[in-house]
Design a protein around this motif. Structure first.
Motif, PDB file in Angstrom:
ATOM      1  N   ALA A   1       7.669   5.816  -5.636  1.00 46.88           N
ATOM      2  CA  ALA A   1       7.007   6.564  -4.565  1.00 46.88           C
ATOM      3  C   ALA A   1       7.834   7.798  -4.184  1.00 46.88           C
ATOM      4  CB  ALA A   1       6.809   5.658  -3.343  1.00 46.88           C
ATOM      5  N   GLY A   2       9.153   7.645  -4.144  1.00 50.41           N
ATOM      6  CA  GLY A   2      10.014   8.780  -3.843  1.00 50.41           C
ATOM      7  C   GLY A   2       9.931   9.844  -4.913  1.00 50.41           C
ATOM      8  N   ALA A   3       9.832   9.408  -6.173  1.00 53.17           N
ATOM      9  CA  ALA A   3       9.763  10.368  -7.275  1.00 53.17           C
ATOM     10  C   ALA A   3       8.457  11.138  -7.267  1.00 53.17           C
ATOM     11  CB  ALA A   3       9.933   9.635  -8.604  1.00 53.17           C
TER      12      ALA A   3
ATOM     13  N   LEU B   1       0.789  -1.227   0.000  1.00 51.62           N
ATOM     14  CA  LEU B   1       0.000   0.000   0.000  1.00 51.62           C
ATOM     15  C   LEU B   1       0.825   1.283   0.000  1.00 51.62           C
ATOM     16  CD1 LEU B   1      -2.769  -0.988   2.591  1.00 51.62           C
ATOM     17  CD2 LEU B   1      -2.957  -0.965   0.104  1.00 51.62           C
ATOM     18  N   PHE B   2       2.155   1.183   0.234  1.00 54.45           N
ATOM     19  CA  PHE B   2       2.897   2.441   0.404  1.00 54.45           C
ATOM     20  C   PHE B   2       2.955   3.249  -0.892  1.00 54.45           C
ATOM     21  CE2 PHE B   2       6.467  -0.461  -0.632  1.00 54.45           C
ATOM     22  CZ  PHE B   2       7.140   0.260  -1.607  1.00 54.45           C
ATOM     23  N   TRP B   3       2.974   2.580  -2.046  1.00 52.31           N
ATOM     24  CA  TRP B   3       2.980   3.305  -3.317  1.00 52.31           C
ATOM     25  C   TRP B   3       1.633   3.985  -3.532  1.00 52.31           C
ATOM     26  CZ3 TRP B   3       4.304   5.918  -7.334  1.00 52.31           C
ATOM     27  CH2 TRP B   3       3.620   5.846  -8.547  1.00 52.31           C
ATOM     28  N   ASP B   4       0.540   3.294  -3.219  1.00 55.71           N
ATOM     29  CA  ASP B   4      -0.788   3.899  -3.342  1.00 55.71           C
ATOM     30  C   ASP B   4      -0.897   5.124  -2.430  1.00 55.71           C
ATOM     31  OD1 ASP B   4      -1.333   1.835  -5.027  1.00 55.71           O
ATOM     32  OD2 ASP B   4      -2.745   0.802  -3.715  1.00 55.71           O
TER      33      ASP B   4
ATOM     34  N   ALA C   1       4.384  16.427   2.190  1.00 54.66           N
ATOM     35  CA  ALA C   1       5.213  16.153   3.370  1.00 54.66           C
ATOM     36  C   ALA C   1       4.912  14.765   3.921  1.00 54.66           C
ATOM     37  CB  ALA C   1       4.968  17.228   4.437  1.00 54.66           C
ATOM     38  N   GLU C   2       3.641  14.395   3.926  1.00 48.03           N
ATOM     39  CA  GLU C   2       3.274  13.065   4.408  1.00 48.03           C
ATOM     40  C   GLU C   2       3.822  11.992   3.472  1.00 48.03           C
ATOM     41  OE1 GLU C   2      -0.876  12.678   5.078  1.00 48.03           O
ATOM     42  OE2 GLU C   2      -0.961  14.237   6.624  1.00 48.03           O
ATOM     43  N   ALA C   3       3.730  12.249   2.179  1.00 46.21           N
ATOM     44  CA  ALA C   3       4.252  11.279   1.213  1.00 46.21           C
ATOM     45  C   ALA C   3       5.758  11.107   1.393  1.00 46.21           C
ATOM     46  CB  ALA C   3       3.926  11.732  -0.207  1.00 46.21           C
ATOM     47  N   ILE C   4       6.467  12.201   1.546  1.00 44.17           N
ATOM     48  CA  ILE C   4       7.922  12.142   1.715  1.00 44.17           C
ATOM     49  C   ILE C   4       8.266  11.404   3.011  1.00 44.17           C
ATOM     50  CG2 ILE C   4       9.969  13.547   2.163  1.00 44.17           C
ATOM     51  CD1 ILE C   4       8.713  15.662   0.262  1.00 44.17           C
ATOM     52  N   GLU C   5       7.515  11.692   4.066  1.00 44.82           N
ATOM     53  CA  GLU C   5       7.764  11.034   5.348  1.00 44.82           C
ATOM     54  C   GLU C   5       7.541   9.518   5.230  1.00 44.82           C
ATOM     55  OE1 GLU C   5       6.265  11.322  10.027  1.00 44.82           O
ATOM     56  OE2 GLU C   5       5.221  12.452   8.449  1.00 44.82           O
ATOM     57  N   HIS C   6       6.523   9.159   4.501  1.00 38.09           N
ATOM     58  CA  HIS C   6       6.205   7.733   4.364  1.00 38.09           C
ATOM     59  C   HIS C   6       7.291   7.015   3.561  1.00 38.09           C
ATOM     60  CE1 HIS C   6       3.111   4.859   5.361  1.00 38.09           C
ATOM     61  NE2 HIS C   6       3.162   4.347   4.145  1.00 38.09           N
ATOM     62  N   VAL C   7       7.730   7.630   2.485  1.00 39.60           N
ATOM     63  CA  VAL C   7       8.785   7.009   1.668  1.00 39.60           C
ATOM     64  C   VAL C   7      10.077   6.892   2.469  1.00 39.60           C
ATOM     65  CG1 VAL C   7      10.206   7.258  -0.392  1.00 39.60           C
ATOM     66  CG2 VAL C   7       7.753   7.793  -0.494  1.00 39.60           C
ATOM     67  N   ALA C   8      10.358   7.888   3.293  1.00 28.21           N
ATOM     68  CA  ALA C   8      11.559   7.828   4.134  1.00 28.21           C
ATOM     69  C   ALA C   8      11.483   6.640   5.088  1.00 28.21           C
ATOM     70  CB  ALA C   8      11.715   9.133   4.917  1.00 28.21           C
ATOM     71  N   ALA C   9      10.302   6.394   5.629  1.00 30.39           N
ATOM     72  CA  ALA C   9      10.139   5.245   6.527  1.00 30.39           C
ATOM     73  C   ALA C   9      10.343   3.931   5.768  1.00 30.39           C
ATOM     74  CB  ALA C   9       8.751   5.274   7.158  1.00 30.39           C
ATOM     75  N   VAL C  10       9.875   3.911   4.537  1.00 31.81           N
ATOM     76  CA  VAL C  10      10.054   2.702   3.713  1.00 31.81           C
ATOM     77  C   VAL C  10      11.539   2.448   3.484  1.00 31.81           C
ATOM     78  CG1 VAL C  10       9.700   1.759   1.395  1.00 31.81           C
ATOM     79  CG2 VAL C  10       7.796   2.846   2.600  1.00 31.81           C
ATOM     80  N   ARG C  11      12.282   3.507   3.157  1.00 32.07           N
ATOM     81  CA  ARG C  11      13.714   3.326   2.911  1.00 32.07           C
ATOM     82  C   ARG C  11      14.440   2.951   4.204  1.00 32.07           C
ATOM     83  NH1 ARG C  11      15.156   4.397  -2.079  1.00 32.07           N
ATOM     84  NH2 ARG C  11      13.986   5.907  -3.356  1.00 32.07           N
ATOM     85  N   THR C  12      14.085   3.592   5.301  1.00 35.68           N
ATOM     86  CA  THR C  12      14.754   3.318   6.580  1.00 35.68           C
ATOM     87  C   THR C  12      14.569   1.874   7.007  1.00 35.68           C
ATOM     88  OG1 THR C  12      14.437   5.606   7.281  1.00 35.68           O
ATOM     89  CG2 THR C  12      14.877   3.979   9.011  1.00 35.68           C
ATOM     90  N   SER C  13      13.388   1.310   6.733  1.00 37.05           N
ATOM     91  CA  SER C  13      13.108  -0.070   7.147  1.00 37.05           C
ATOM     92  C   SER C  13      13.816  -1.106   6.284  1.00 37.05           C
ATOM     93  CB  SER C  13      11.603  -0.323   7.097  1.00 37.05           C
ATOM     94  OG  SER C  13      11.148  -0.288   5.753  1.00 37.05           O
ATOM     95  N   GLY C  14      14.419  -0.678   5.157  1.00 37.68           N
ATOM     96  CA  GLY C  14      15.138  -1.600   4.286  1.00 37.68           C
ATOM     97  C   GLY C  14      14.260  -2.326   3.298  1.00 37.68           C
ATOM     98  N   ILE C  15      13.043  -1.848   3.092  1.00 34.28           N
ATOM     99  CA  ILE C  15      12.120  -2.507   2.174  1.00 34.28           C
ATOM    100  C   ILE C  15      12.669  -2.621   0.748  1.00 34.28           C
ATOM    101  CG2 ILE C  15       9.882  -2.185   1.016  1.00 34.28           C
ATOM    102  CD1 ILE C  15       8.739  -1.360   3.718  1.00 34.28           C
ATOM    103  N   PRO C  16      13.370  -1.605   0.216  1.00 33.26           N
ATOM    104  CA  PRO C  16      13.873  -1.740  -1.163  1.00 33.26           C
ATOM    105  C   PRO C  16      14.813  -2.938  -1.357  1.00 33.26           C
ATOM    106  CG  PRO C  16      13.965   0.536  -0.464  1.00 33.26           C
ATOM    107  CD  PRO C  16      13.624  -0.258   0.755  1.00 33.26           C
ATOM    108  N   SER C  17      15.450  -3.391  -0.299  1.00 30.82           N
ATOM    109  CA  SER C  17      16.391  -4.511  -0.446  1.00 30.82           C
ATOM    110  C   SER C  17      15.689  -5.868  -0.469  1.00 30.82           C
ATOM    111  CB  SER C  17      17.404  -4.498   0.706  1.00 30.82           C
ATOM    112  OG  SER C  17      16.753  -4.741   1.955  1.00 30.82           O
ATOM    113  N   ILE C  18      14.399  -5.891  -0.207  1.00 32.38           N
ATOM    114  CA  ILE C  18      13.678  -7.167  -0.134  1.00 32.38           C
ATOM    115  C   ILE C  18      13.505  -7.789  -1.508  1.00 32.38           C
ATOM    116  CG2 ILE C  18      11.425  -8.198   0.404  1.00 32.38           C
ATOM    117  CD1 ILE C  18      11.194  -6.280   2.747  1.00 32.38           C
ATOM    118  N   SER C  19      13.139  -6.973  -2.509  1.00 35.50           N
ATOM    119  CA  SER C  19      12.913  -7.517  -3.854  1.00 35.50           C
ATOM    120  C   SER C  19      13.053  -6.399  -4.876  1.00 35.50           C
ATOM    121  CB  SER C  19      11.510  -8.128  -3.955  1.00 35.50           C
ATOM    122  OG  SER C  19      10.521  -7.118  -4.029  1.00 35.50           O
ATOM    123  N   PRO C  20      13.337  -6.748  -6.140  1.00 33.82           N
ATOM    124  CA  PRO C  20      13.409  -5.718  -7.184  1.00 33.82           C
ATOM    125  C   PRO C  20      12.106  -4.948  -7.351  1.00 33.82           C
ATOM    126  CG  PRO C  20      14.420  -7.760  -7.943  1.00 33.82           C
ATOM    127  CD  PRO C  20      13.760  -8.064  -6.635  1.00 33.82           C
TER     128      PRO C  20
END
Length: 944
Positions: free
Chosen positions: A786-788, A743-746, A758-777
């Motif tokens: 989402a960051g873009a 749901l984070f992209w939605d 600001a909320e979108a940026i905060e949410h994407v930052a949390a996604v990156r901090t948690s290491g989600i991008p390293s889970i799968s391509p």
């Protein structure tokens, strides 16, 4: 002369008389045979025709004769029926009398001599019947004159081998001359039986047994209450014989047909089947029958075991009478004894005594080593009263059987172990374990209550055992969705009974897995805390890597998946060798949120096939919805409804109401993506109506996902934002809500498009901090997108292009196309119309292929706003959608040998964008590399 034999796949039949039964006055299936009969009558319009149907007893010959008689009557034929009988074989003219009776009023019109001859055959004259040749001539004249007066005649002869000899001789003469008159002769005879038609030279056609699908359809129609597993057992035993399929259920009681009672090891025969299959066995010498009984009880066909069991090397000689009778044969390739029909085994059992069977089971047990599964099973079969030692051995065998993939066999073993237990405590434990495995694996949810009641009767003190609590919790969760009560039951039982060295690891794993699913569907952090506390204690003494992986990758993937991915990937690699349906499905569940389902497909399909064959239904339901999930993510949207529908049918049949909501969620998600908002929102409302009163937070998240996607498709970003914002605060990925990975992209898109950057940026930052991008391509691709989209002012070309060019992006076409759409929208608003068109065309093309209509409309509107003429596609087209102008340009340049970098320089694009569009071009042109582009483009131009 003979026709080719009928393929098994052509037959669906409700046989009649000795060959079975008809359904509601109609013959089901048998398309090849019915076509053959139609051809027979079509050819009879110009000349006579004849055909002999052959086949084993009960295969459906009589039903085909019935159908032929109906067909003939409808076509204006006079139908005359004759049936041979074993009891009238020694008589004279009993068969011929059946022919003459319906034609009696035509006899007086014959020439005097021939009329007198036929009246003598009927016993209506004092004269003795003439010679057979004269009778045959009189019959032929009668048939010719009747045909001239009434029209063509159909002569239907059943059991032709049992006709009395005089009638057979006469009818043989008629058959040899059938082509000279307006006559169709259709007869039936058992394979191997000599009849009067054997030497006439008329064509024959062998009626084969039904194929498995047709056999299942026949039993399901006649016995709708019968469960799939019992039906599969019948189909296997009957080997496609329609009579056997309809008669085998007769000796079974209702409890056995609905799995509330165990089936016998060898199915008993009805009286009708006994007459067919027992007669040849009973005629064998005693020594041969005993050897056959030994072979049936052994089940392997290994002649060496038979030799050792009877202490004789002359078993082939003793089997000779059975082989000559056509009951068995020895396979020349394997050297094993084979019964020609499975029901011969049942006949052998029927003709034996219980004392003989017990003695032979004991003899066979001696042929296998101590503790071996086959030895234990023979000892269990030989036991008369309680035997705790054998019961304990059989308990171990049950779980070995389960790990081998036979969940039904495991439960059967547990039930037999309970019968052999002298202690009420042990008996109750065995019954509770059978209930537990039934609820979680085989789909016996309806029988759980009765098994638990029996367990309580056997051991009232142990009624709260871990197995009993797990079974009851599974019933509460899956049937009524009562997660709170299920949670209390399990946590209490685990704390009370899960003592190191005192609890069976198999049941402990079932209890913990059930508790994990309770926590997932409840979606409450306090319940997860209780789970973690229980697991921490258990894993100290009984480590289970799958349980730890499930907790990390499925229970809280946003925060804990990274630490278990290596173990998960190893488990997935091992699925090719895994036979236990529990571990297959649970490994796939662990991979669902972290994009590992594609690697689990083949193993999940095996679980589904096992369920279709009457095996582990509950795990097959879960496998169905995991495969549907994978098909949705992978863009195989046309496959999703059928997969879901089958799973939902099983949920309804076996009362797995909670699992059914997972299927409804996927259906709602697909409906939302394809623009069927009414269906999508109805499903979302039903999810909330059922889940909210029961405290099932996961169903509310499912409903919110459907509503948000429906709103995003129609560009109602405000509704989507409110819906997703209600699930969690920006910048928070709740540990109790694994769905947040989907749901984070939605959320980022809806927040950004409603001015909450600001909320979108905060949410994407949390996604990156948690290491989600390293889970799968895919998650890396979605994080970049989402960051873009979160940035309010400047277009982050690097993030967008990195997302679009992500490795393997074509495996997630809907997600990829949404990113292209978002980038194109940003570019158009920045007045970069040319660059926007590239991405918008790519998005539109993919949405059209998927049938994602609201998203097609969004992309088309953006293209029109950028000055591009668009013809909207309103339905799903051929997967090879025509190339967009930009794609065609890139493909043509690539076909000349230019690199991505060179193409990018010419078109003022980035190399990443070129690569992304080529990945879209390849499937459209049905090529896999640049090398095939030139020929594919040439074919495309020629066809257009």
């Amino acid at each position: 002369m003979s026709f080719p034999t009928s393929p098994a796949s052509d037959g669906r039949n409700h046989p009649a008389d000795e060959d079975g039964a008809r359904s509601a006055g109609r013959l089901v299936g048998r398309s090849a045979e019915r076509a053959l009969i139609d051809d027979l009558f079509d050819s009879a319009a110009t000349r006579g025709a004849a055909l002999v149907l052959t086949g084993e007893a009960g295969v459906g010959k009589s039903a085909l004769l019935d159908t032929a008689a109906e067909r003939a009557s409808e076509a204006g034929f006079t139908v005359v029926r004759i049936a041979g009988s074993q009891f009238e074989q020694s008589g004279s003219f009993s068969g011929l009398t059946q022919l003459l009776q319906p034609l009696a009023e035509e006899i007086p019109a014959l020439p005097t001599r021939q009329a007198e001859t036929l009246q003598a055959v009927r016993g209506l004259s004092e004269e003795q019947p003439a010679e057979l040749l004269a009778i045959a001539n009189a019959v032929q004249v009668l048939l010719s004159q009747t045909a001239a007066k009434r029209g063509p005649i159909t002569l239907v002869i059943d059991d032709s081998a049992w006709l009395d000899r005089p009638s057979a001789v006469v009818l043989g003469t008629v058959a040899r001359n059938v082509r000279t008159g307006s006559l169709v002769l259709l007869a039936a005879s058992r394979t191997g039986d000599e009849s009067f038609l054997s030497s006439t030279g008329i064509p024959s056609y062998e009626v084969r047994a039904l194929d498995e699908e047709s056999a299942k359809a026949l039993v399901a129609e006649r016995f709708p209450a019968m469960t799939a597993r019992v039906r599969q057992r019948l189909v296997t035993e009957a080997a496609g014989n329609p009579l056997a399929l309809l008669e085998l259920p007769v000796p079974l009681n209702e409890a056995q047909q609905t799995e509330r009672g165990p089936l016998p090891a060898v199915l008993p025969l009805s009286e009708r089947l006994k007459k067919i299959f027992s007669v040849r066995v009973s005629a064998l010498p005693r020594a041969t029958r005993e050897l056959l009984l030994l072979a049936v009880l052994d089940g392997s066909g290994d002649l060496h075991i038979l030799e050792r069991a009877v202490d004789s090397s002359d078993v082939l000689t003793r089997l000779g009478p059975a082989e000559r009778a056509g009951l068995v044969w020895v396979d020349s390739l394997t050297g094993r004894l084979v019964f020609r029909h499975p029901l011969t085994r049942s006949a052998v059992i029927e003709l034996s005594t219980s004392a003989e069977r017990r003695r032979m089971h004991l003899d066979l047990a001696e042929e296998f080593p101590e503790g071996s599964e086959r030895r234990v099973r023979h000892l269990a079969a030989a036991a008369v009263g309680p035997d705790d030692q054998v019961a304990a051995l059989l308990h171990d065998v049950a779980y070995r059987t389960l790990r081998r993939g036979d969940a039904v066999g495991a439960i059967t073993s547990l039930l037999r172990a309970s019968e052999l237990s002298s202690s009420g405590t042990t008996k109750g434990r065995m019954l509770a374990e059978a209930a537990c495995l039934g609820a979680n694996i085989t789909g016996d949810l309806r029988n759980v209550r009765s098994l638990l009641d029996n367990a309580m009767s056997a051991d009232p003190v142990g009624a709260d055992s871990l197995a009993a609590a797990t079974a009851a919790a599974s019933q509460l969760l899956n049937g009524e969705g009562d997660a709170d009560t299920a949670h209390r039951l399990l946590v209490g039982a685990i704390r009370s009974h899960a003592q190191p060295g005192q609890t069976d690891d198999n049941i402990l794993r079932e209890a913990l897995h059930t508790l994990l699913m309770v926590c997932f569907f409840s979606g409450r952090p306090d319940q997860w805390q209780a789970f973690d506390s229980a697991v921490a204690e258990v894993l100290r003494h009984s480590p289970d890597p799958l349980l730890r992986v499930l907790r990390g990758a499925f229970g809280d993937p946003a925060h804990a998946a990274s630490s278990v991915l290596d173990v998960l990937d190893d488990l997935i690699l091992g699925l090719t060798r895994e036979t236990d349906p529990r571990r297959i499905v649970r490994t796939a569940i662990a991979g669902a949120y972290v994009d590992r389902l594609p690697s689990c497909r083949s193993a999940l399909r095996r679980v589904v096939d096992d369920g279709r064959n009457g095996g582990a239904i509950a795990t097959a339901i879960e496998a169905h919805f995991l495969l549907a999930n994978d098909a949705y993510a992978g863009g195989q949207w046309d496959d999703v409804p059928d997969v879901i529908d089958e799973g939902l049918r099983w949920c309804a049949t076996h009362n797995y109401r909670l699992l059914g909501w997972t299927g409804h969620f996927l259906r709602g998600l697909l409906s939302a993506a394809r623009g069927d908002d009414q269906t999508a929102l109805e499903i979302a409302d039903r999810l909330d109506c059922w889940g909210n009163p029961r405290g099932l937070g996961a169903l509310h998240v499912y409903a919110s996902h459907i509503r948000a996607l429906s709103a995003l498709g129609s560009a109602d970003f405000e509704s989507a934002y409110r819906c997703l914002r209600s699930l969690s605060a920006p910048g928070r990925l709740p540990s109790h809500m694994p769905h947040s990975l989907w749901l984070f992209w939605d959320f980022a898109e809806s927040a950004a498009r409603t001015g909450h950057h600001a909320e979108a940026i905060e949410h994407v930052a949390a996604v990156r901090t948690s290491g989600i991008p390293s889970i799968s391509p895919r998650l890396a691709m979605m994080t970049d997108a989402a960051g873009a989209i979160a940035t309010p002012d400047v277009i982050d070309h690097d993030l967008f292009e990195r997302a679009i060019a992500a490795p393997g992006a074509e495996r997630w076409p809907f997600d990829w196309a949404r990113i292209c759409l978002a980038y194109g929208e940003r570019l158009r608003r920045a007045k970069a119309g040319g660059a926007a068109g590239v991405h918008l065309e790519a998005a539109l093309s993919t949405f059209q292929r998927l049938g994602a209509q609201p998203w097609c409309a969004r992309a088309a509107n953006e293209l029109r706003a950028s000055g591009v003429h668009v013809t909207t596609v309103t339905s799903t087209e051929d997967s090879r959608t025509p190339l967009t102008p930009q794609e065609a340009q890139i493909a043509q340049l690539a076909a000349t040998g230019l690199t991505n970098k060179q193409i990018a320089a010419q078109l003022f694009l980035s190399p990443r964008t070129v690569a992304a569009h080529l990945r879209s071009v390849f499937p459209k042109l049905n090529v896999t590399s640049r090398a095939g582009l030139r020929d594919a483009l040439t074919r495309s131009i020629a066809s257009s």
